[in-house]
Design an enzyme around this catalytic site. Structure first.
Site, PDB file in Angstrom:
ATOM      1  N   GLU A 263     -50.261  21.992 -72.342  1.00 53.45           N
ATOM      2  CA  GLU A 263     -49.039  21.247 -72.398  1.00 53.45           C
ATOM      3  C   GLU A 263     -47.838  22.221 -72.468  1.00 53.45           C
ATOM      4  O   GLU A 263     -47.830  23.339 -72.917  1.00 53.45           O
ATOM      5  CB  GLU A 263     -48.733  20.281 -73.724  1.00 53.45           C
ATOM      6  N   LYS A 265     -44.648  23.951 -73.613  1.00 52.36           N
ATOM      7  CA  LYS A 265     -44.044  24.101 -74.908  1.00 52.36           C
ATOM      8  C   LYS A 265     -42.582  23.988 -74.924  1.00 52.36           C
ATOM      9  O   LYS A 265     -41.957  24.802 -74.285  1.00 52.36           O
ATOM     10  CB  LYS A 265     -44.634  25.587 -75.426  1.00 52.36           C
ATOM     11  N   ARG A 270     -38.676  19.424 -83.543  1.00 58.83           N
ATOM     12  CA  ARG A 270     -39.838  18.249 -83.631  1.00 58.83           C
ATOM     13  C   ARG A 270     -39.402  16.890 -84.475  1.00 58.83           C
ATOM     14  O   ARG A 270     -38.644  17.294 -85.527  1.00 58.83           O
ATOM     15  CB  ARG A 270     -40.936  19.176 -84.505  1.00 58.83           C
ATOM     16  N   PHE A 356     -45.845  13.897 -77.599  1.00 57.02           N
ATOM     17  CA  PHE A 356     -47.160  14.713 -77.501  1.00 57.02           C
ATOM     18  C   PHE A 356     -48.399  14.167 -78.319  1.00 57.02           C
ATOM     19  O   PHE A 356     -49.463  14.588 -77.984  1.00 57.02           O
ATOM     20  CB  PHE A 356     -47.052  16.189 -77.591  1.00 57.02           C
ATOM     21  N   LYS A 438     -50.205  28.398 -79.575  1.00 59.60           N
ATOM     22  CA  LYS A 438     -48.880  28.504 -78.832  1.00 59.60           C
ATOM     23  C   LYS A 438     -49.033  29.636 -77.960  1.00 59.60           C
ATOM     24  O   LYS A 438     -49.527  30.719 -78.641  1.00 59.60           O
ATOM     25  CB  LYS A 438     -47.648  28.403 -79.640  1.00 59.60           C
TER      26      LYS A 438
END
Ligand code: AMP
Length: 578
Positions: A263, A265, A270, A356, A438
Site C-alpha cells: 500500500e 505509505k 494516523r 486502510f 514500512k
C-alpha cells in the site's frame, strides 16, 4: 491507603534497581488494598492522574507548586528556586523545608492517597478567573498536612517528575504476580517466571482498554478468566498496530511473506475512526480525541460508511484544494492543534481519510481476523468518494518487479514509500510485530524524545538552542545525542527555537546554569548521516550530523525509536557500507 504508605513504597522502589525487586514490592502492596485504591495505585505509581485513554491534564505548573511550597513553609520563591537548582530535586527541597516547620503538622489528620487523587482528578473542572488560586489553596492544604517523605513524593507527583521508573511493563507484571500467580512468594528464585503468553494476554488488555485502573480491578476479581472482560469499546481508543522498518521491497517479502499486499505509505496523521450510528469520534495514535478538528470529514464518514458500528484505522492526508495533489504532513499539521477558525482552516487545508484497516464491525472484534479478510470487509463497508473518503491504494502481488514499480510510483506521487502487509497477519494493537512493515527511501530518520537541552549564546540566550535527545529502552530513556540544527529563526520557515523552547519550559525538572533536564514528552523526527558507537551517551551510540526535521506531536513517547531499532539500523548501515 495512607499517603505515607504510598510515599514509603515510592522511596523503596527508588532504592532498588532490579526489575524483579520493584515488581515484588508493588505486588505485595496490591494484595492488601481496597477496590478504590486498587484503581488509584496503578496511576499513582506512574505519576498519572487519569487512565491513559483520558487525555486530561491537572493543569499544575512547577511555578504553582513553587508558590505553594513558599506559602506553606514561609520561604521565598527565590530561595526555593535557588535550592532547587542546587539540589536538582524540588521534592527534596520541599521535604527539607518541611522539617523546619514540624510543629504545624503534628496534630493534623493523616493524608490518604484517595483524598489526594480525588481532589487532583477534579482539577480539570476548576476553570475560570480564580482557578489558579483555588488549586493553590488545595495544594497548600495537602502540603501542610504532609510529613517528611510524603512532602517529597507529593511535590514530585505534582510537578510530574516521579523519578521512580515505573512503566506499564512493571505495573503489568506486578498485577499478574499479585492477582494471578499468587504462590510467587514461596519461590526461591530471582526471576519473575511469568509465562510469556500470560504477560502477552495482560498486555493486550492494556493495549485495548488503555485503562490501568479498570484492568487492575478486573484482574483482582477475575484472575482466571479476565480475558472475557477485555472487550473493544466503541468511543474508547485502542493502541494502534505499529510497523517495523525494512530496508527494501525485497526484504519486505521475506518479512511479511508472498504474496503480500503493498500500500502507499501516506505522509499524514494516523486517525482511528469510531462510528456508532450517526455519532463519530476520531482519535489519534496518542488516544487524543480530535473529532472537533475535522468538521469537513465527518459528513462523509457518516454518509459513506455502511456499517452502523465500526472502528477503522486510517491516515488523514492533506491535499491542495486547487490541484488536489497530496501535501506533506508539515503543511497540514496545524489541523490537529487549531482551536479557532477550524472551518476556515479546513477550506484552506482540506484533508481526506485514506482508510486502510478495520478493527471492529458491528459487534465483532476483528483483531484475530486475517488481513486479507479485513481488507475485504473494509472494501464492502466504505463507499469511496474521490477526495472525500478513500481507501489506501493497494496492490496484491508476489512479483518483486511489480512491487518495486508500485514503490516508485508511490514516491513519484509524493508519498513516503510503501507499506507491505502480511495477508495472514492479525491486528496486534500497540505492537511492532512485523505483520506490516514500512519501506522508505530515507532509512535514517529517527523519532527521538527530548530529554534536556542548553540555552544558547548571544541572541539565542533566551532559547534552548541545542537539545539532548534519547531513545527508549524498556521503561526508560537513554541519551543518544545532542542536536541543534534543523530549527529555524522565523516561523514561516518551520519549527523555531522559540516554539520548541516554549513547549519545553513547562516540562523542565532540573536546571543547572544553562543546562536543563526536561520531562520526556516531546518527540521530534531527527535525520542523520550515520549511527556510531559512543561512550558519551547512555545508549552507547551517537548520531553523526543530526538535524531536527519536524515535531512529531502525533507520536507519544512510547512510540519513539527503541535501542533495539538503533542496533538494527547500526547493523543495516554496516551492510550498506560493506
Ligand atoms: P512511521 O510513522 O514511520 O512509524 O510509519 C508508520 C505510519 O505510517 C503509520 O503509523 C501510519 O500513520 C502511516 N501510514 C501511511 N500509510 C499507511 C498505510 N497504507 N497503512 C498503514 N500505515 C500507513
Amino acid at each position: 491507603m495512607l499517603f505515607k504508605d504510598y510515599a514509603d513504597l515510592m522511596f523503596k522502589l527508588e532504592s532498588v534497581s532490579k526489575r524483579y525487586d520493584k515488581t515484588k514490592l508493588i505486588a505485595e502492596v496490591f494484595k492488601n488494598l481496597d477496590d478504590e485504591d486498587v484503581k488509584i495505585l496503578p496511576l499513582a505509581l506512574q505519576g498519572n492522574f487519569f487512565p491513559r485513554y483520558i487525555t486530561l491534564d491537572i493543569g499544575v505548573s512547577s511555578k504553582l507548586v513553587l508558590k505553594a511550597i513558599s506559602k506553606t513553609y514561609n520561604s521565598s520563591v527565590e530561595k526555593i528556586e535557588k535550592l532547587w537548582k542546587e539540589k536538582g530535586d524540588l521534592g527534596l527541597v520541599a521535604q527539607s523545608l518541611s522539617k523546619k516547620e514540624k510543629q504545624m503538622s503534628l496534630f493534623s489528620k493523616s493524608l490518604t492517597l484517595k483524598e489526594v487523587f480525588n481532589a487532583l482528578q477534579k482539577f480539570p473542572e476548576i476553570t475560570g478567573e480564580k482557578s489558579v488560586d483555588k488549586k493553590l489553596t488545595i495544594i497548600i492544604g495537602f502540603l501542610s498536612r504532609a510529613k517528611d517523605l510524603e512532602v517529597k513524593y507529593l511535590v514530585r507527583l505534582l510537578i510530574g517528575d516521579l523519578r521512580a521508573g515505573i512503566g506499564e511493563g512493571i505495573l503489568r507484571d506486578s498485577l499478574i504476580l499479585s492477582f494471578i500467580i499468587k504462590e510467587w512468594e514461596h519461590r526461591e528464585t530471582d526471576e519473575l517466571l511469568i509465562p510469556k503468553d500470560l504477560s502477552e494476554k495482560v498486555q493486550l488488555a492494556f493495549d485495548i482498554l488503555n485503562d490501568e485502573s479498570e484492568i487492575a480491578l478486573i484482574l483482582k476479581y477475575h484472575p482466571e478468566d479476565f480475558e472475557k472482560f477485555i472487550k473493544i469499546k466503541i468511543f474508547r481508543p485502542i493502541k494502534l498496530m505499529l510497523a517495523q522498518r525494512v530496508k527494501n521491497v525485497q526484504e519486505s517479502f521475506s518479512t511479511v511473506g508472498k504474496p503480500a499486499m503493498f500500500e502507499y505509505k501516506y505522509d499524514g496523521f494516523r486517525v482511528q475512526i469510531h462510528k456508532n450510528n450517526d455519532e463519530i469520534k476520531l482519535f489519534t495514535r496518542k488516544l487524543e480525541d480530535v473529532t472537533k478538528q475535522f468538521p469537513d470529514v465527518l459528513p462523509y464518514l457518516k454518509k459513506n460508511i455502511k456499517a452502523k458500528k465500526i472502528i477503522l484505522d486510517s491516515e488523514f492526508i492533506g491535499y491542495d484544494p486547487e490541484t488536489k495533489k497530496a501535501l506533506p504532513f508539515q503543511k497540514i499539521s496545524q489541523r490537529i492543534k487549531r482551536k479557532y477558525d477550524i472551518i476556515k482552516l479546513s477550506e484552506l487545508l482540506p484533508v481526506k481519510p485514506k482508510i486502510f484497516d478495520i478493527i471492529l464491525l458491528e459487534d465483532k472484534e476483528l483483531l484475530n481476523t486475517h488481513f486479507k479478510e479485513r481488507r475485504k470487509l473494509l472494501e464492502e463497508n466504505v463507499i469511496v468518494e474521490e477526495n472525500k473518503i478513500e481507501l489506501s491504494n493497494a496492490l496484491l502481488t508476489d512479483n518483486l518487479e511489480e512491487a518495486q514499480q508500485f514503490y516508485n510510483k508511490s514516491l513519484e506521487e509524493g508519498n513516503e514509500g510503501l507499506m507491505a502487509k502480511n495477508l495472514e497477519g492479525i491486528y496486534k494493537p500497540g505492537s511492532r510485530v512485523g505483520y506490516m512493515v514500512k519501506i522508505k527511501p530515507i532509512l535514517d530518520t529517527l523519532d527521538l524524545v527530548i530529554l534536556g537541552g542548553e540555552y544558547g549564546e548571544g541572541k539565542r540566550s533566551n532559547w534552548i538552542s541545542s537539545f539532548i535527545v534519547g531513545v527508549r529502552s524498556g521503561d526508560e530513556f537513554l541519551t543518544i545525542g545532542k542536536v541543534g540544527s534543523g530549527l529555524k529563526e522565523k516561523e514561516e520557515e518551520g519549527l523555531t527555537f522559540k516554539q520548541l523552547t516554549e513547549m519545553l519550559k513547562p516540562l523542565i525538572i532540573e536546571e543547572k546554569g544553562k543546562e536543563v533536564k526536561v520531562k520526556p514528552k516531546i518527540v521530534v523526527e531527527v535525520a542523520m548521516e550515520e549511527i556510531q558507537k559512543s561512550e558519551s551517551y547512555s545508549s552507547g551510540f551517537a548520531l553523526r550530523f543530526p538535524r531536527i526535521i519536524k515535531l512529531r506531536d502525533d507520536k507519544s513517547i512510547d512510540e519513539t525509536t527503541t535501542l533495539e531499532e538503533i542496533k538494527t539500523i547500526y547493523k543495516l548501515q554496516r551492510h550498506r557500507n560493506e
